[in-house]
Design a protein around this motif. Structure first.
Motif, short mmCIF file in Angstrom:
data_model
loop_
_atom_site.label_atom_id
_atom_site.label_comp_id
_atom_site.label_asym_id
_atom_site.label_seq_id
_atom_site.Cartn_x
_atom_site.Cartn_y
_atom_site.Cartn_z
N LYS A 153 43.16 41.91 47.75
CA LYS A 153 43.56 40.67 47.06
C LYS A 153 44.01 40.96 45.64
N ARG A 154 43.24 41.82 44.96
CA ARG A 154 43.56 42.11 43.56
C ARG A 154 44.93 42.80 43.46
N ARG A 157 38.38 42.68 48.53
CA ARG A 157 38.56 42.24 47.14
C ARG A 157 39.70 43.02 46.49
N GLU A 158 39.74 44.34 46.77
CA GLU A 158 40.79 45.18 46.20
C GLU A 158 42.16 44.80 46.74
#
Ligand SMILES: [Zn+2]
Length: 231
Positions: free
Chosen positions: A143-144, A140-141
């Motif tokens: 991607k962020r 998730r990180e």
């Protein structure tokens, strides 16, 4: 450049109205550096030649393709080279996305992670990183952080530096130990993210990349393959 005038230096016939042609200069990028070969056309007078593949053979760029109409031009003939811009532009967006992903992986892992293999063109763009696979939270990180660079619309700059100045010009570049010998290096810089020796084709600003999508993470026993795309 999307188009250019050029001169035929030589050609060789292959099977089924296919030829190998060498031009005095070219706008076509060969299959190299993690990019698929450019495609497009060479046109002259009443003839057109569809360029399907460009190969770098001992430093000579050889264009393989099919004669669509007319005859093959004589040595010395002037031709117009025209890139298939849609497919080249997609590769440019994907290649810049690859550098942004290197940055995001570095930020999340807290160190520069070596890349073992990469393909920055359709149909399946990917990078293989020499690190354990990310957890769901780390993914998730990644991607962020990657899409933050896209939204910031940072300029992508290309600089040429002499060998002695290479260390000052690079920033968080993976695989420096595997870099080939050269007198001049081309460095692709995304300000605040990284500056990587690279001969590939890139967009001018990170905003052009579009949203970076991670399609799949394959755990390869201490390495991982990140399959991505740009929306
Ligand atoms: Zn690159």
């Amino acid at each position: 450049m999307r188009e250019a005038d050029s001169t035929v230096l030589g050609y060789a016939e292959d099977k089924g109205s296919r030829y190998y042609v060498v031009f005095s200069e070219t706008v076509f990028h060969p299959r190299a550096g993690g990019q698929e070969s450019d495609t497009g056309l060479a046109v002259w007078e009443e003839s057109s030649f569809k360029i399907e593949k460009v190969l770098n053979i001992s430093g000579v760029l050889v264009h393989r393709g099919k004669l669509l109409e007319g005859g093959i031009p004589e040595v010395g003939a002037r031709v117009r080279l025209v890139l298939d811009w849609g497919s080249r532009y997609k590769t440019m967006r994907l290649h810049t996305a690859g550098h942004i992903l290197d940055h995001a992986v570095r930020v999340v892992y807290g160190k520069v992670v070596e890349t073992l293999d990469a393909h920055h063109s359709p149909p399946v763009p990917y990078v293989v990183y020499n690190a354990r696979a990310p957890t769901a939270g780390e993914l998730r990180e990644i991607k962020r952080v990657a899409n933050e660079v896209v939204s910031a619309d940072i300029p992508v700059r290309v600089v040429y530096v002499e060998k002695e100045d290479l260390n000052k010009a690079v920033l968080y570049a993976p695989n420096l130990s595997r870099l080939g010998e050269a007198r001049i290096y081309r460095v692709v810089t995304i300000e605040g993210a990284n500056a990587i020796p690279c001969t590939g084709t890139h967009v001018k600003r990170t905003g052009e990349v579009g949203k970076i999508v991670i399609r799949e993470i394959a755990d390869l026993n201490g390495k991982f393959k990140l399959v991505y795309d740009v929306a």
